[in-house]
Scaffold this motif. Structure first.
Motif, PDB file in Angstrom:
ATOM      1  N   PRO A 182      29.071 -11.419  69.489  1.00  0.00           N
ATOM      2  CA  PRO A 182      28.648 -11.121  68.102  1.00  0.00           C
ATOM      3  C   PRO A 182      29.604 -10.114  67.472  1.00  0.00           C
ATOM      4  CG  PRO A 182      27.215 -10.030  69.680  1.00  0.00           C
ATOM      5  CD  PRO A 182      28.115 -10.915  70.486  1.00  0.00           C
ATOM      6  N   PRO A 183      29.641 -10.041  66.108  1.00  0.00           N
ATOM      7  CA  PRO A 183      30.575  -9.138  65.427  1.00  0.00           C
ATOM      8  C   PRO A 183      30.448  -7.692  65.881  1.00  0.00           C
ATOM      9  CG  PRO A 183      29.429 -10.544  63.844  1.00  0.00           C
ATOM     10  CD  PRO A 183      28.809 -10.805  65.177  1.00  0.00           C
ATOM     11  N   LEU A 184      29.222  -7.246  66.182  1.00  0.00           N
ATOM     12  CA  LEU A 184      28.976  -5.854  66.597  1.00  0.00           C
ATOM     13  C   LEU A 184      28.158  -5.871  67.888  1.00  0.00           C
ATOM     14  CD1 LEU A 184      27.814  -4.442  63.132  1.00  0.00           C
ATOM     15  CD2 LEU A 184      29.974  -3.892  64.255  1.00  0.00           C
ATOM     16  N   PRO A 185      28.151  -4.758  68.633  1.00  0.00           N
ATOM     17  CA  PRO A 185      27.267  -4.706  69.799  1.00  0.00           C
ATOM     18  C   PRO A 185      25.802  -4.881  69.356  1.00  0.00           C
ATOM     19  CG  PRO A 185      28.776  -2.837  69.777  1.00  0.00           C
ATOM     20  CD  PRO A 185      28.943  -3.521  68.455  1.00  0.00           C
ATOM     21  N   LEU A 186      24.970  -5.408  70.238  1.00  0.00           N
ATOM     22  CA  LEU A 186      23.565  -5.679  69.873  1.00  0.00           C
ATOM     23  C   LEU A 186      22.837  -4.402  69.467  1.00  0.00           C
ATOM     24  CD1 LEU A 186      22.282  -8.337  72.445  1.00  0.00           C
ATOM     25  CD2 LEU A 186      23.226  -8.678  70.176  1.00  0.00           C
ATOM     26  N   GLU A 187      23.232  -3.259  70.064  1.00  0.00           N
ATOM     27  CA  GLU A 187      22.601  -1.985  69.711  1.00  0.00           C
ATOM     28  C   GLU A 187      22.656  -1.721  68.209  1.00  0.00           C
ATOM     29  OE1 GLU A 187      23.546  -1.448  74.059  1.00  0.00           O
ATOM     30  OE2 GLU A 187      24.433  -2.461  72.354  1.00  0.00           O
ATOM     31  N   SER A 188      23.761  -2.157  67.561  1.00  0.00           N
ATOM     32  CA  SER A 188      23.909  -1.915  66.108  1.00  0.00           C
ATOM     33  C   SER A 188      22.794  -2.600  65.335  1.00  0.00           C
ATOM     34  CB  SER A 188      25.265  -2.425  65.628  1.00  0.00           C
ATOM     35  OG  SER A 188      26.285  -1.694  66.241  1.00  0.00           O
ATOM     36  N   TYR A 189      22.486  -3.860  65.704  1.00  0.00           N
ATOM     37  CA  TYR A 189      21.453  -4.615  64.974  1.00  0.00           C
ATOM     38  C   TYR A 189      20.056  -4.044  65.266  1.00  0.00           C
ATOM     39  CZ  TYR A 189      25.417  -7.765  64.638  1.00  0.00           C
ATOM     40  OH  TYR A 189      26.669  -8.283  64.403  1.00  0.00           O
ATOM     41  N   VAL A 190      19.852  -3.662  66.528  1.00  0.00           N
ATOM     42  CA  VAL A 190      18.545  -3.099  66.892  1.00  0.00           C
ATOM     43  C   VAL A 190      18.342  -1.753  66.188  1.00  0.00           C
ATOM     44  CG1 VAL A 190      17.162  -2.206  68.812  1.00  0.00           C
ATOM     45  CG2 VAL A 190      18.505  -4.293  69.109  1.00  0.00           C
ATOM     46  N   HIS A 191      19.389  -0.922  66.214  1.00  0.00           N
ATOM     47  CA  HIS A 191      19.318   0.393  65.557  1.00  0.00           C
ATOM     48  C   HIS A 191      19.088   0.219  64.059  1.00  0.00           C
ATOM     49  CE1 HIS A 191      20.772   4.187  63.850  1.00  0.00           C
ATOM     50  NE2 HIS A 191      20.443   4.743  65.022  1.00  0.00           N
ATOM     51  N   TRP A 197      13.717   3.847  79.380  1.00  0.00           N
ATOM     52  CA  TRP A 197      12.716   4.797  78.882  1.00  0.00           C
ATOM     53  C   TRP A 197      11.398   4.105  78.549  1.00  0.00           C
ATOM     54  CZ3 TRP A 197      11.394   3.730  73.831  1.00  0.00           C
ATOM     55  CH2 TRP A 197      12.353   3.067  73.041  1.00  0.00           C
ATOM     56  N   ASP A 198      11.402   2.801  78.542  1.00  0.00           N
ATOM     57  CA  ASP A 198      10.164   2.089  78.233  1.00  0.00           C
ATOM     58  C   ASP A 198       9.237   2.021  79.437  1.00  0.00           C
ATOM     59  OD1 ASP A 198       8.763   0.873  76.203  1.00  0.00           O
ATOM     60  OD2 ASP A 198       9.172  -1.127  76.987  1.00  0.00           O
ATOM     61  N   LYS A 199       9.802   2.355  80.624  1.00  0.00           N
ATOM     62  CA  LYS A 199       8.966   2.290  81.829  1.00  0.00           C
ATOM     63  C   LYS A 199       8.048   3.509  81.926  1.00  0.00           C
ATOM     64  CE  LYS A 199      12.308  -0.399  84.432  1.00  0.00           C
ATOM     65  NZ  LYS A 199      13.448  -0.292  85.346  1.00  0.00           N
ATOM     66  N   ALA A 200       8.438   4.569  81.250  1.00  0.00           N
ATOM     67  CA  ALA A 200       7.614   5.788  81.296  1.00  0.00           C
ATOM     68  C   ALA A 200       6.268   5.512  80.641  1.00  0.00           C
ATOM     69  CB  ALA A 200       8.331   6.907  80.557  1.00  0.00           C
ATOM     70  N   SER A 201       5.265   6.334  81.005  1.00  0.00           N
ATOM     71  CA  SER A 201       3.939   6.115  80.396  1.00  0.00           C
ATOM     72  C   SER A 201       4.015   6.474  78.915  1.00  0.00           C
ATOM     73  CB  SER A 201       2.903   6.990  81.088  1.00  0.00           C
ATOM     74  OG  SER A 201       3.268   8.340  80.938  1.00  0.00           O
ATOM     75  N   PRO A 202       3.326   5.716  78.069  1.00  0.00           N
ATOM     76  CA  PRO A 202       3.425   5.960  76.620  1.00  0.00           C
ATOM     77  C   PRO A 202       2.813   7.303  76.252  1.00  0.00           C
ATOM     78  CG  PRO A 202       1.681   4.396  77.111  1.00  0.00           C
ATOM     79  CD  PRO A 202       2.382   4.658  78.397  1.00  0.00           C
ATOM     80  N   ASP A 235      20.429   6.075  75.132  1.00  0.00           N
ATOM     81  CA  ASP A 235      20.787   7.285  74.378  1.00  0.00           C
ATOM     82  C   ASP A 235      21.122   6.962  72.928  1.00  0.00           C
ATOM     83  OD1 ASP A 235      22.895   5.811  75.224  1.00  0.00           O
ATOM     84  OD2 ASP A 235      24.224   7.504  75.691  1.00  0.00           O
ATOM     85  N   VAL A 236      21.783   5.824  72.698  1.00  0.00           N
ATOM     86  CA  VAL A 236      22.161   5.459  71.313  1.00  0.00           C
ATOM     87  C   VAL A 236      20.908   5.127  70.499  1.00  0.00           C
ATOM     88  CG1 VAL A 236      23.450   3.816  69.923  1.00  0.00           C
ATOM     89  CG2 VAL A 236      24.369   4.570  72.106  1.00  0.00           C
ATOM     90  N   LEU A 237      19.972   4.341  71.103  1.00  0.00           N
ATOM     91  CA  LEU A 237      18.795   3.899  70.351  1.00  0.00           C
ATOM     92  C   LEU A 237      17.764   5.009  70.192  1.00  0.00           C
ATOM     93  CD1 LEU A 237      18.375   0.330  71.863  1.00  0.00           C
ATOM     94  CD2 LEU A 237      19.227   0.935  69.604  1.00  0.00           C
TER      95      LEU A 237
END
Length: 1253
Positions: free
Chosen positions: A145-154, A660-665, A603-605
């Motif tokens: 893709p044109p940018l890393p997926l993190e860019s679209y998610v962010h 970080w999603d594995k941690a308890s909410p 860390d980026v997200l």
């Protein structure tokens, strides 16, 4: 993924799939989730070899179990027991082709399911679907893709705001821009799920029926293999409820681990995924008495019994069909609905019912391609043919000029035009489809909204706003009447009543009215604001007097405007979000590998927009304004969520791709206290008990949690029982309840029936809570049958034992009395079982409840049923309501309170059944003439008919007869033929009992029947009153409703008709008061709703009646009751007066009188002569009674009185002090009797038999 992980091989189908889900919080707010599930190759050799080992173990197990069926072997083709859920979705054909080989790691490629999920505060389904599919495409395409997926998610997490109300927003996915829009504040709220699909899946009529069940808050279970179909139908139906909102358990996709929630004894709307090839009949549902079962894939529904239809259903379906046809969608899909009466369940092949058949052939032809919503190719050809034919075109032009439309051609043209416009204006096919869906959605919703606007146009007039401030209103909420239901119903057209009387009892209507009352002190709830705005607008254009209500159908007039508003928003974009851009990522992060979703950089997200140079762009004034608007418009996010993602679409990964999603909410913080905190607390409590169980934590389903959940159900059921019984009592006790401060006395038969029906539903829910094994559709009836089988077995054993108790046979003797009726639960069941009119278990259970309620035995019967602890233990789990001792006792006590009022809910509903009646004639014992040698006869009459004349066998004072339900009994005609030596008969009273309901009526007589004795009557019409069973008088005193058979007057006057009354001289004041009261009671009778009036005969001829009062008036001042040892009756005076008038008429004296007076004389003489010449031997008092009744019916009494007063016979027969000789009193009496002229007095046939006037 509600089923968890699933594994496939290259031979299985592993196309990406999309579905949505919903999270409902405790305060009722919703968050939407959109999931894109795809399959990714498993690269780990350890997992592959483990899978092969598991597969071999599974195969061995299957072989030992020796299950040859193809379904089991195909379902094990590519997975193990622990992962069997994945194979339900595998294509059965391809699976079976590999049946022999199974999974081999050296030969097969293994795939595992993964999911991308967007969590959003509003249902932007199309936008989310497109974003997720583009994100997945970026992973599978050949080039990075044109940018890393993190860019679209962010970008979507932090930089895409929610569109402001009434605006549209464009943001960028990986490859294409995506547009979403949000309706304005005055429009219907956002609903992005395609309604067209819901209508295509079920068909218009079926969807209307499911919609009606939802409005009436029944239990609704959706059933489909496809998660998205469950969501589409559930969201579609709840969207159409505007301005009301579903207040109960709402779980469109019920995870497999929560199947026990179907046991919930509360209204719910749930979706259940069906297995491949699963048989509906094998689906074990805890309760079906009040269940609407919707089989989406097979396009059919099963409805509960006793189901009221939606008002104007036929016209409503027609209008919806036309909207669908204008978009080229066939309305005629879905099999006709089935009620519980039909046990068989054929699927798609069921023939269509006549009501569903379309009017023209062209419409029927649209069915072939109705599923995908497009017009078939044949239609296009037909349209071209029609358009090319000049003759047809001329005909069409002619019809248009005469005002006739050719619907099928117009519909075809509209459908083809709808398709032909695709791709116009540079829009892609997907955008075009989205626009078309949005326009169709809003037009269908407008048709529904328009129905409610018409039906509830005047609802505000009936809202009772009695509290001075919010605090006092919240404090007294439970005791207050907020809506004048009886007045509202009396203002509605007759055809609407069955539906509306049920609907205004629902929680969603109560919440709607609560919101209306609270809008005095707080901002209006958004749906209410839109609805009230529409009603105000409708009033401007159409000033309609509420009294001129009609049931004529009003079509929706704003379809075009609503579609244009959406089109304009989607054509003209208001805002464009920031484009995705490079983030501050280390070199080498975000590496692309085709076909594998990368592990995203936490860390980026985790860094919000403040940490990079793009952040200041987002802080524009417009953004702040939008955000403020969103805050004020309670989007229903918890504060916690608001702080993180306010105004943004949120992406979470349900597969825990991020570490970080594995941690308890984080714990959810409660909302900050606001001015409306107490109000919010009330609203949460007021919503049904199902609310507390809205969204259980799927991870924590220990037995303790299930027990806690069921405890809440038990408490909720008990509370509901308390509220229902209290409501039934307050409504039924009428005036007494009003005096005690319980609100207005205004119950109608319709409302009473609705309350009893809802009590039946509650009992069914209680009996189906915690069942061990479900048997039959009705849990209550099933329990009763178990009880009956056990008791009959015991009876049989007792009968076989040597000491058998044979009941004594009654001997016919003079000391006769009504034998007592044995109280027996089994006997009441047998009565119901013998009723051929009732075909189903649910119907039998309801009839049994009604019968027990009418007999005042409901609490006693249920106590007896539950006293068999071993049976209850066998049928119910430990946590069931019926095994919670304390709650069960309270529940039976609440039902016991219903014994203080009289119900006729069985007699008045089952009007066509045959009922055994017992008649006992009680003579005056101390006299020798207890028996008669003549041939006696009797005729029993009630509100629904009479038994006809029945001969009584000689020397028998008791008889039974079977007859079609007579309703409440009103009169008994008793007579004999005067034959034999002992032809005189002195009867004290006649008792008649309904042998099913146990209602006993006493018909007092206390007179002789025979020639030359008393008034010479051989036949008497006796007026009945309901007998209060002994033992009940004390328990019910002070809180009983007066029996409906008696005059409504509460205070019992001196009995002016009793024989002893003749000896006791009433004062002139007492007589005048008695007449006033008798007339007043008749006036009150006519002011009641027609169905509630009871018997007019009682008020004319019974105790404290008009006849009795007038008889006393004429007796006042009689010179001598006995003349030469012969009793003189009032009728003797009337006959003498008429004889004088006739002789005066012959001599010509009356010709000098005024014309009307002469006519009145003739009418009186005609009536008296007709009564005297009747073949019936009704005696002198009977004749006077008949004259009064006929005079009241034909409005002649006030005209006859002056003639009798002026008659010269008066001085000879009456003393000077007689009321009849007091001019002032007579004039007052005439004035009182004239008030009856306003009412249509109709007389029972038992009174006027043999009289033709």
């Amino acid at each position: 993924m509600p089923k968890g992980l699933s594994f496939r091989t290259q031979a299985d189908q592993h196309d990406p799939q999309f579905h949505s889900f919903i999270i409902t919080k405790e305060d009722g707010s919703r968050t939407y989730g959109f999931v894109h599930t795809f399959y990714e190759e498993v690269s780990s050799p350890q997992i592959c070899s483990a899978m092969q080992t598991l597969y071999q173990m599974h195969n061995t197990q299957s072989a030992t179990a020796n299950t040859p069926s193809s379904s089991s072997s195909s379902s094990s083709s590519s997975s193990m027991d622990s992962l069997a859920s994945s194979l339900d979705e595998a294509d059965p054909c391809t699976s079976s082709s590999r049946r022999a080989g199974g999974y081999d790691s050296s030969r097969d490629t293994l795939y595992v399911s993964k999911a991308l999920c967007l969590i959003v505060p509003m249902p932007f389904m199309h936008a989310c679907r497109r974003f997720l599919s583009q994100l997945h495409r970026a992973v599978t395409s050949a080039t990075a893709p044109p940018l890393p997926l993190e860019s679209y998610v962010h970008n979507i997490l932090y930089e895409v705001p929610l569109p402001a109300p009434g605006r549209s927003l464009k943001f960028h996915g990986v490859y294409e821009p995506i547009v979403c829009q949000r309706p304005g504040l005055g429009e219907l709220q956002l609903a992005d799920f395609p309604l067209a699909e819901a209508f295509s899946l079920l068909g218009v009529e079926n969807l209307i029926q499911v919609f009606t069940c939802t409005l009436l808050e029944m239990q609704i279970l959706l059933y489909s293999r496809d998660y998205q179909r469950l969501m589409t139908v559930a969201e579609g139906i709840t969207t159409l409820l505007f301005p009301f909102q579903w207040q109960h358990v709402y779980v469109p996709i019920l995870p497999a681990s929560l199947l026990h929630f179907l046991d919930a004894p509360v209204p719910y709307l749930m979706g259940l995924q069906s297995k491949e090839g699963a048989d509906r009949s094998k689906l074990e549902l805890p309760q079906e008495a009040n269940l609407c079962f919707v089989d989406i894939d097979n396009h059919y529904i099963e409805l509960p019994e006793d189901f009221p239809q939606f008002p104007n259903k036929t016209e409503f379906i027609q209008e919806l069909s036309e909207v669908l046809l204008s978009f080229g969608i066939s309305a005629n899909t879905g099999a006709p609905p089935r009620t519980r009466t039909s046990p068989g369940s054929a699927t798609g092949s069921t023939p269509s019912t006549p009501a569903r058949e379309r009017k023209t052939v062209s419409l029927r032809q649209l069915e072939d391609d109705g599923r995908n919503g497009n017009l078939a190719g044949d239609e296009l050809a037909v349209l071209e043919l029609l358009q090319g034919n000049t003759t047809l075109e001329r005909l069409q032009a002619l019809t248009k000029r005469t005002g006739v439309t050719v619907a099928c051609v117009d519909a075809l043209r509209a459908g083809v035009r709808a398709q032909g416009t695709e791709g116009q204006g540079g829009r892609t096919a997907a955008e075009e489809e989205e626009l078309r869906n949005a326009k169709l959605n809003v037009q269908l919703r407008e048709v529904f909204a328009s129905r409610f606007t018409t039906m509830f146009a005047d609802y505000e007039a009936f809202v009772i706003q009695s509290a001075p401030d919010l605090e006092s209103w919240l404090t007294n909420r439970e005791q207050m009447h907020n809506f004048d239901k009886a007045s509202f119903l009396s203002d509605q057209p007759e055809p609407y009543l069955p539906f509306l009387s049920h609907f205004i009892e629902t929680q969603m209507f109560a919440t709607f009215i609560d919101n209306k009352i609270m809008s005095q002190w707080e901002d209006k709830e958004p749906l209410l604001r839109v609805f009230d705005g529409r009603i105000d607008k409708a009033r401007l254009y159409n000033v309609r007097a509420p009294s001129l209500r009609s049931s004529s159908y009003q079509r929706c007039s704003i379809l075009k405007e609503s579609a244009q508003a959406i089109e304009q928003r989607l054509m003209k974009i208001d805002h464009t979000a920031i484009h995705p851009h490079l983030l501050d990522m280390k070199i080498g992060q975000g590496k692309y590998e085709q076909g594998f979703f990368p592990k995203l950089q936490v860390d980026v997200l985790n860094m919000g927009p403040t940490s990079n140079k793009w952040s200041h762009r987002t802080a524009t004034a417009q953004r702040r304004k939008d955000r403020h608007r969103q805050q004020t418009e309670h989007l229903g996010l918890d504060n916690d969520l608001k702080e993180q993602v306010e105004g943004c679409l949120v992406l979470q990964n349900s597969m825990a791709f991020w570490e970080w999603d594995k941690a308890s909410p984080p714990p959810i913080k409660p909302p900050k206290k606001s001015t409306s905190a107490s109000c919010l607390k009330y609203m949460q409590e007021a919503r049904s008990l199902g609310k507390n169980l809205r969204q259980p934590k799927l991870s924590d389903l220990s037995p303790a949690v299930i027990a806690q959940t069921n405890w809440k159900f038990v408490e909720g059921l008990l509370k509901e029982c308390r509220m229902k019984t209290k409501r039934m009592l307050v409504e039924k006790m009428g005036q007494e309840a009003v005096e005690l401060g319980h609100g207005d006395v205004n119950i109608t038969g319709l409302e009473e029936n609705t309350l009893i029906a809802s009590l039946c539903d509650l009992l069914e829910r209680i009996w189906s809570h915690g069942l061990q094994v479900k048997q039959g559709k009705s849990a209550l009836w099933s329990h009763l049958l178990h009880y009956q089988a056990r008791e009959e077995k015991l009876e049989q054993q007792q009968a076989e034992s040597p000491v058998s108790n044979v009941p004594e046979r009654r001997k016919s003797d003079c000391s006769v009395a009504m034998p007592s009726l044995r109280v027996s639960l089994i006997q009441d069941m047998r009565h119901i079982q013998s009723m051929s009119e009732i075909k189903t278990d649910v119907g039998r259970a309801r009839a049994w409840i009604r019968l027990s309620l009418e007999k005042k035995l409901l609490s006693q019967h249920l106590k007896q049923l539950l006293s068999r602890h071993a049976l209850t233990k066998k049928l119910y789990k430990r946590y069931a309501f019926l095994r919670s001792e304390e709650e069960k006792e309270q529940f039976l006590f609440h039902l016991l309170s219903l014994n203080t009022v009289d119900y006729f809910c069985f007699t008045s509903v089952f009007t066509t059944i045959m009922i055994p009646y017992r008649v006992v004639i009680i003579p005056i014992k101390k006299l020798s003439n207890a028996m008669t040698t003549s041939n006696p006869w009797v005729c029993v009459s009630g509100e629904l008919g009479d038994s006809g004349i029945m001969q009584i066998p000689k020397n028998v004072l008791e008889m039974t007869f079977d007859c079609q339900n007579l309703g409440k009994l009103t009169t008994v005609q008793l007579g004999h033929d005067n034959a034999g030596l002992l032809a005189k008969w002195l009867v004290d009273c006649v008792m008649v009992r309904n042998e099913i309901t146990g209602h006993t009526y006493k018909f007092p007589c206390g007179r002789w029947l025979g020639k030359g004795v008393d008034d010479g009557s051989l036949e008497r019409v006796l007026i009945g009153e309901l007998v209060v069973p002994s033992g009940e008088e004390d328990s019910g005193r002070g809180c009983r409703t007066p029996p409906l058979q008696r005059s409504p007057s509460q205070t019992r006057r001196i009995n002016i008709t009793s024989l002893s009354g003749r000896g006791y001289k009433l004062t002139s004041a007492q007589i005048q008061e008695a007449i006033g009261e008798a007339v007043n009671n008749i006036v009150k009778h006519f002011h009641k709703p027609e169905k509630e009036r009871g018997s007019l005969t009682v008020l004319l001829c019974g105790e404290n009646s008009l006849v009795a009062a007038l008889e006393q008036f004429f007796h006042h001042g009689f010179k001598s009751a006995r003349l030469f040892q012969k009793t003189v009756f009032v009728w003797d005076f009337v006959e003498k007066a008429v004889a004088y008038m006739e002789s005066a008429d012959q001599m010509g004296d009356l010709q000098e009188t005024a014309e009307p007076l002469g006519m009145t004389c003739q009418s009186l003489c005609r009536y008296v002569n007709a009564i005297n010449s009747t073949p019936r031997n009704i005696g002198k008092d009977g004749k006077f009674q008949l004259l009064v009744c006929l005079g009241a019916r034909d409005r002649l009494l006030p005209q006859w009185l002056p003639l009798l007063v002026e008659c010269p016979v008066i001085p000879r027969m009456y003393e000077d002090i007689a009321l009849l000789r007091d001019r002032t009193t007579v004039n007052a009496l005439i004035g009182v009797l004239e008030t009856l002229h306003d009412f249509p007095v109709t007389l029972e046939t038992s009174l006027v038999k043999g009289i033709d006037l």
